[in-house]
Write a protein that holds these residues in place. Sequence first.
Motif, PDB file in Angstrom:
ATOM      1  N   ALA A   1       2.209   6.484  -6.939  1.00 40.16           N
ATOM      2  CA  ALA A   1       1.163   7.396  -7.404  1.00 40.16           C
ATOM      3  C   ALA A   1       1.480   8.852  -7.068  1.00 40.16           C
ATOM      4  O   ALA A   1       0.701   9.747  -7.387  1.00 40.16           O
ATOM      5  N   GLY A   2       2.597   9.087  -6.382  1.00 43.03           N
ATOM      6  CA  GLY A   2       3.021  10.457  -6.097  1.00 43.03           C
ATOM      7  C   GLY A   2       2.726  10.960  -4.701  1.00 43.03           C
ATOM      8  O   GLY A   2       2.967  12.131  -4.400  1.00 43.03           O
ATOM      9  N   ALA A   3       2.213  10.105  -3.834  1.00 39.15           N
ATOM     10  CA  ALA A   3       1.931  10.526  -2.460  1.00 39.15           C
ATOM     11  C   ALA A   3       3.236  10.831  -1.737  1.00 39.15           C
ATOM     12  O   ALA A   3       4.257  10.193  -1.964  1.00 39.15           O
ATOM     13  N   MET A   4       3.193  11.820  -0.873  1.00 37.78           N
ATOM     14  CA  MET A   4       4.376  12.203  -0.106  1.00 37.78           C
ATOM     15  C   MET A   4       4.476  11.340   1.144  1.00 37.78           C
ATOM     16  O   MET A   4       3.491  11.153   1.849  1.00 37.78           O
ATOM     17  N   MET A   5       5.678  10.817   1.387  1.00 39.43           N
ATOM     18  CA  MET A   5       5.944  10.099   2.627  1.00 39.43           C
ATOM     19  C   MET A   5       7.428  10.203   2.916  1.00 39.43           C
ATOM     20  O   MET A   5       8.239  10.326   1.990  1.00 39.43           O
ATOM     21  N   PRO A   6       7.802  10.179   4.184  1.00 38.07           N
ATOM     22  CA  PRO A   6       9.214  10.302   4.515  1.00 38.07           C
ATOM     23  C   PRO A   6      10.036   9.156   3.922  1.00 38.07           C
ATOM     24  O   PRO A   6       9.675   7.986   4.054  1.00 38.07           O
ATOM     25  N   ARG A   7      11.140   9.509   3.286  1.00 39.95           N
ATOM     26  CA  ARG A   7      12.009   8.490   2.694  1.00 39.95           C
ATOM     27  C   ARG A   7      12.533   7.528   3.742  1.00 39.95           C
ATOM     28  O   ARG A   7      12.613   6.334   3.512  1.00 39.95           O
ATOM     29  N   ALA A   8      12.891   8.062   4.904  1.00 42.72           N
ATOM     30  CA  ALA A   8      13.453   7.210   5.964  1.00 42.72           C
ATOM     31  C   ALA A   8      12.453   6.158   6.399  1.00 42.72           C
ATOM     32  O   ALA A   8      12.821   5.015   6.682  1.00 42.72           O
ATOM     33  N   THR A   9      11.182   6.513   6.446  1.00 43.03           N
ATOM     34  CA  THR A   9      10.142   5.558   6.844  1.00 43.03           C
ATOM     35  C   THR A   9      10.043   4.425   5.843  1.00 43.03           C
ATOM     36  O   THR A   9      10.036   3.237   6.213  1.00 43.03           O
ATOM     37  N   LEU A  10       9.987   4.782   4.564  1.00 45.09           N
ATOM     38  CA  LEU A  10       9.873   3.766   3.527  1.00 45.09           C
ATOM     39  C   LEU A  10      11.125   2.888   3.485  1.00 45.09           C
ATOM     40  O   LEU A  10      11.042   1.667   3.375  1.00 45.09           O
ATOM     41  N   GLN A  11      12.293   3.516   3.623  1.00 50.01           N
ATOM     42  CA  GLN A  11      13.547   2.768   3.613  1.00 50.01           C
ATOM     43  C   GLN A  11      13.593   1.777   4.782  1.00 50.01           C
ATOM     44  O   GLN A  11      13.975   0.619   4.614  1.00 50.01           O
ATOM     45  N   GLU A  12      13.183   2.215   5.950  1.00 48.15           N
ATOM     46  CA  GLU A  12      13.188   1.336   7.126  1.00 48.15           C
ATOM     47  C   GLU A  12      12.164   0.221   6.984  1.00 48.15           C
ATOM     48  O   GLU A  12      12.431  -0.928   7.343  1.00 48.15           O
ATOM     49  N   ASP A  13      10.984   0.544   6.434  1.00 52.38           N
ATOM     50  CA  ASP A  13       9.954  -0.480   6.235  1.00 52.38           C
ATOM     51  C   ASP A  13      10.448  -1.580   5.290  1.00 52.38           C
ATOM     52  O   ASP A  13      10.240  -2.760   5.544  1.00 52.38           O
ATOM     53  N   VAL A  14      11.119  -1.177   4.199  1.00 50.31           N
ATOM     54  CA  VAL A  14      11.650  -2.157   3.253  1.00 50.31           C
ATOM     55  C   VAL A  14      12.726  -3.003   3.921  1.00 50.31           C
ATOM     56  O   VAL A  14      12.740  -4.228   3.803  1.00 50.31           O
ATOM     57  N   ARG A  15      13.633  -2.345   4.628  1.00 54.67           N
ATOM     58  CA  ARG A  15      14.723  -3.071   5.297  1.00 54.67           C
ATOM     59  C   ARG A  15      14.167  -4.064   6.314  1.00 54.67           C
ATOM     60  O   ARG A  15      14.600  -5.224   6.362  1.00 54.67           O
TER      61      ARG A  15
ATOM     62  N   ALA B   1       0.837  -1.209   0.000  1.00 54.74           N
ATOM     63  CA  ALA B   1       0.000   0.000   0.000  1.00 54.74           C
ATOM     64  C   ALA B   1       0.870   1.256   0.000  1.00 54.74           C
ATOM     65  O   ALA B   1       0.609   2.210  -0.740  1.00 54.74           O
ATOM     66  N   ASP B   2       1.913   1.263   0.827  1.00 58.82           N
ATOM     67  CA  ASP B   2       2.813   2.423   0.894  1.00 58.82           C
ATOM     68  C   ASP B   2       3.534   2.644  -0.439  1.00 58.82           C
ATOM     69  O   ASP B   2       3.643   3.782  -0.912  1.00 58.82           O
ATOM     70  N   LEU B   3       4.029   1.564  -1.042  1.00 61.11           N
ATOM     71  CA  LEU B   3       4.740   1.695  -2.309  1.00 61.11           C
ATOM     72  C   LEU B   3       3.797   2.089  -3.436  1.00 61.11           C
ATOM     73  O   LEU B   3       4.163   2.873  -4.316  1.00 61.11           O
ATOM     74  N   GLY B   4       2.589   1.563  -3.394  1.00 64.24           N
ATOM     75  CA  GLY B   4       1.586   1.962  -4.384  1.00 64.24           C
ATOM     76  C   GLY B   4       1.285   3.449  -4.281  1.00 64.24           C
ATOM     77  O   GLY B   4       1.179   4.149  -5.293  1.00 64.24           O
TER      78      GLY B   4
END
Length: 196
Positions: A103-117, A96-99
Motif C-alpha cells: 500500500a506504499g507504507a515506508m519501512m526499512p528494507r533490511a527489516t522486511l528482508q530479515e522478517d521474510v528470511r 500485515a507488513d507486506l500489505g
Amino acid sequence: MSAHLQKWQAEHANYRKLLDLLQTQTATFVHGEEPDYELMADIVYYMTQYPDRYHHPREDAAFSRLLAHDPQAGTLIAELAEEHRSIAESGARLAADLGAAAAGAMMPRATLQEDVRNYATFLDDHMAIEEREIFPRLAASLGDDEWFLVDSAIHFAGDPIFGETVQERFRSIHRRISGQAGCGCKEPAEAACCLE
C-alpha cells in the motif's frame, strides 16, 4: 507410506516453492530494485489462510492420535504444535507488513528482508523435522480408522493455489511458480500442469 502423508509431503513441497518465490522477491532488495509487494503479500496471505487453517490443524490432529501409540514422541509433538502457533503468528505479522508495503507504507528494507528470511527458514526447518521425525512414526502407527478420525476432525477446504481450481487472487502466483518450474503450463486449468 499412507496417502495422507504423501499428500502432506506434496503440500510441504508446494509451500517450499512459495517460500523460494518469496525469498527471490526479497533478494531484489540487494540489487536496489523494487520487489513485487503484491505478489509477496498474496503468498503470505495464502500461507496464513490455507496451511495455518487446514494443513497444520490436520497435522495436530494426527499428532495427538500418535501419542496413544508413541508416548515418547510427546515432547516433540508439543514443540511442533507450539511451532504451528508461532508460524501462524509470524505469518500474520509478515502479512500485515507486506500489505502495508504494497500500500506504499515506508519501512526499512533490511527489516522486511530479515522478517521474510526468518519466516521462510523457520517454516522450512519445521517441515524438515516433521518429515524426518514424525511422518515415519505416523506411517508406522496410524491405521485407516485413525486417519478417518483425523480427516473428520478438521473441515476440508480445497487448496486455492495447488488444488483443482486456482482462485483468481492466486493465479499470478501459480503462473510465476509454473514458470520457475519450467512445466510449460500457461493456465491453472491445464490438466498436465506440474503444479496440480
